[in-house]
Design a protein around this motif. Structure first.
Motif, mmCIF file in Angstrom:
data_model
loop_
_atom_site.group_PDB
_atom_site.id
_atom_site.type_symbol
_atom_site.label_atom_id
_atom_site.label_comp_id
_atom_site.label_asym_id
_atom_site.label_seq_id
_atom_site.Cartn_x
_atom_site.Cartn_y
_atom_site.Cartn_z
ATOM 1 N N GLY A 1 -3.841 4.801 19.730
ATOM 2 C CA GLY A 1 -2.837 5.769 20.166
ATOM 3 C C GLY A 1 -3.143 7.188 19.765
ATOM 4 O O GLY A 1 -2.249 8.017 19.681
ATOM 5 N N GLY A 2 -4.384 7.494 19.484
ATOM 6 C CA GLY A 2 -4.741 8.858 19.113
ATOM 7 C C GLY A 2 -4.653 9.147 17.632
ATOM 8 O O GLY A 2 -4.922 10.271 17.208
ATOM 9 N N ARG A 3 -4.276 8.158 16.837
ATOM 10 C CA ARG A 3 -4.182 8.363 15.389
ATOM 11 C C ARG A 3 -5.238 7.520 14.682
ATOM 12 O O ARG A 3 -5.350 6.324 14.903
ATOM 13 C CB ARG A 3 -2.793 7.989 14.879
ATOM 14 C CG ARG A 3 -2.630 8.145 13.348
ATOM 15 C CD ARG A 3 -1.229 7.773 12.905
ATOM 16 N NE ARG A 3 -0.257 8.727 13.403
ATOM 17 C CZ ARG A 3 0.090 9.843 12.753
ATOM 18 N NH1 ARG A 3 -0.454 10.118 11.585
ATOM 19 N NH2 ARG A 3 0.970 10.671 13.262
ATOM 20 N N TYR A 4 -6.023 8.181 13.843
ATOM 21 C CA TYR A 4 -7.061 7.500 13.067
ATOM 22 C C TYR A 4 -6.642 7.508 11.606
ATOM 23 O O TYR A 4 -6.289 8.556 11.049
ATOM 24 C CB TYR A 4 -8.395 8.217 13.233
ATOM 25 C CG TYR A 4 -9.511 7.631 12.396
ATOM 26 C CD1 TYR A 4 -10.105 6.420 12.735
ATOM 27 C CD2 TYR A 4 -9.988 8.293 11.265
ATOM 28 C CE1 TYR A 4 -11.133 5.880 11.975
ATOM 29 C CE2 TYR A 4 -11.014 7.773 10.506
ATOM 30 C CZ TYR A 4 -11.583 6.561 10.865
ATOM 31 O OH TYR A 4 -12.598 6.039 10.097
ATOM 32 N N THR A 5 -6.664 6.342 10.976
ATOM 33 C CA THR A 5 -6.271 6.227 9.572
ATOM 34 C C THR A 5 -7.464 5.762 8.748
ATOM 35 O O THR A 5 -8.110 4.771 9.076
ATOM 36 C CB THR A 5 -5.110 5.233 9.396
ATOM 37 O OG1 THR A 5 -3.989 5.694 10.160
ATOM 38 C CG2 THR A 5 -4.701 5.126 7.936
ATOM 39 N N LEU A 6 -7.735 6.499 7.702
ATOM 40 C CA LEU A 6 -8.827 6.183 6.793
ATOM 41 C C LEU A 6 -8.234 5.782 5.449
ATOM 42 O O LEU A 6 -7.438 6.517 4.862
ATOM 43 C CB LEU A 6 -9.733 7.411 6.614
ATOM 44 C CG LEU A 6 -10.905 7.275 5.641
ATOM 45 C CD1 LEU A 6 -11.913 6.253 6.152
ATOM 46 C CD2 LEU A 6 -11.577 8.626 5.436
ATOM 47 N N THR A 7 -8.592 4.602 4.963
ATOM 48 C CA THR A 7 -8.090 4.095 3.689
ATOM 49 C C THR A 7 -9.244 3.967 2.706
ATOM 50 O O THR A 7 -10.264 3.354 3.017
ATOM 51 C CB THR A 7 -7.426 2.712 3.857
ATOM 52 O OG1 THR A 7 -6.356 2.824 4.808
ATOM 53 C CG2 THR A 7 -6.864 2.207 2.538
ATOM 54 N N LEU A 8 -9.077 4.566 1.546
ATOM 55 C CA LEU A 8 -10.080 4.481 0.489
ATOM 56 C C LEU A 8 -9.466 3.817 -0.737
ATOM 57 O O LEU A 8 -8.321 4.110 -1.110
ATOM 58 C CB LEU A 8 -10.584 5.873 0.104
ATOM 59 C CG LEU A 8 -11.326 6.671 1.178
ATOM 60 C CD1 LEU A 8 -11.677 8.057 0.642
ATOM 61 C CD2 LEU A 8 -12.572 5.945 1.635
ATOM 62 N N ARG A 9 -10.228 2.926 -1.339
ATOM 63 C CA ARG A 9 -9.808 2.281 -2.584
ATOM 64 C C ARG A 9 -10.922 2.449 -3.605
ATOM 65 O O ARG A 9 -12.086 2.494 -3.256
ATOM 66 C CB ARG A 9 -9.554 0.784 -2.372
ATOM 67 C CG ARG A 9 -8.570 0.454 -1.285
ATOM 68 C CD ARG A 9 -8.380 -1.068 -1.159
ATOM 69 N NE ARG A 9 -7.498 -1.388 -0.048
ATOM 70 C CZ ARG A 9 -7.909 -1.621 1.189
ATOM 71 N NH1 ARG A 9 -9.211 -1.571 1.455
ATOM 72 N NH2 ARG A 9 -7.058 -1.892 2.155
ATOM 73 N N GLN A 10 -10.540 2.492 -4.875
ATOM 74 C CA GLN A 10 -11.552 2.590 -5.917
ATOM 75 C C GLN A 10 -11.358 1.497 -6.957
ATOM 76 O O GLN A 10 -10.242 1.027 -7.215
ATOM 77 C CB GLN A 10 -11.518 3.957 -6.596
ATOM 78 C CG GLN A 10 -10.227 4.287 -7.321
ATOM 79 C CD GLN A 10 -10.398 5.508 -8.228
ATOM 80 O OE1 GLN A 10 -11.118 5.446 -9.219
ATOM 81 N NE2 GLN A 10 -9.724 6.604 -7.872
ATOM 82 N N GLU A 11 -12.479 1.091 -7.524
ATOM 83 C CA GLU A 11 -12.454 0.079 -8.579
ATOM 84 C C GLU A 11 -13.589 0.360 -9.557
ATOM 85 O O GLU A 11 -14.728 0.584 -9.139
ATOM 86 C CB GLU A 11 -12.628 -1.321 -7.985
ATOM 87 C CG GLU A 11 -12.634 -2.424 -9.030
ATOM 88 C CD GLU A 11 -12.892 -3.797 -8.423
ATOM 89 O OE1 GLU A 11 -12.954 -4.768 -9.185
ATOM 90 O OE2 GLU A 11 -13.053 -3.871 -7.184
#
Length: 210
Positions: A1-11
């Motif tokens: 729908g035109g929205r890009y979501t970037l998810t970052l996690r750290q460990e």
């Protein structure tokens, strides 16, 4: 729908006396690339200062992410990416670190029989023939992983490292790339001729390397 979501996690793995590690601030330089290689938004830096964070962007098309540009933090980035995406980054990304990393990953896959040498050659072509790129950098893109590196990668995937098979695979990959890129490599060889007496200066050294 035109929205890009970037998810970052750290460990951060535990160490003696510190079984639980708190999140640390990690600067992740990034860009989002369109199908023609252009930047869809202004490149920037995302600060991952929690265990997990999400960022959303309104974009005209699905992007190819270029993350950790310039090796902006001393971390290991774990992310699944397809052969096609790595080839795209190698061919179009403006960031030298990510282009080199994509080339290295693709070369390993080719030498392990998991990717096409022709596709790798096609992705290499715009980079090695780009006169605006430093010759020394283009030489790095063309340098294939050593057999010891292939052995480590083979072992990490739970397969026995057969030295004879690895040597044969490396030789076959070099031959396939040489045949696929023969006209361009001959042209580069002639273009990189460095007449005159030898000099150790960086520019001449880079031309000799390429």
């Amino acid at each position: 729908g035109g929205r890009y979501t970037l998810t970052l996690r750290q460990e951060t793995p535990s160490t003696p006396g510190q079984p639980l590690k708190k999140p640390v601030p990690i600067p992740v330089a990034f860009g989002l690339l369109g199908v023609d290689g252009r930047e869809l938004i202004e490149p920037g830096v995302l600060e991952l200062d929690d265990t997990e964070r999400c960022w959303s962007f309104e974009l005209p098309e699905r992007p190819v992410p270029s993350l950790l540009r310039g090796f902006s933090a001393p971390v290991i980035l774990e992310r699944r990416s397809s052969e096609a995406e790595r080839a795209f980054v190698l061919a179009h990304d403006r960031d030298p670190f990510n282009r080199w990393e994509a080339a290295r990953a693709l070369a390993l896959e080719v030498m392990m029989g998991a990717a096409s040498a022709d596709a790798f050659a096609e992705a290499l072509l715009p980079a090695i023939t780009d006169a605006s790129l430093d010759p020394a950098f283009r030489a790095l893109l063309l340098t294939l992983p050593g057999e010891d590196e292939i052995a480590r990668e083979t072992w990490s995937r739970g397969r026995p490292a057969d030295p004879d098979a690895i040597h044969a695979a490396a030789k076959a990959a070099r031959k396939a790339l040489a045949e696929a890129l023969e006209p361009e490599l001959r042209g580069l060889y002639e273009a990189m001729e460095t007449p005159g007496p030898y000099t150790p200066e960086a520019g001449d050294a880079g031309r000799r390397a390429l």
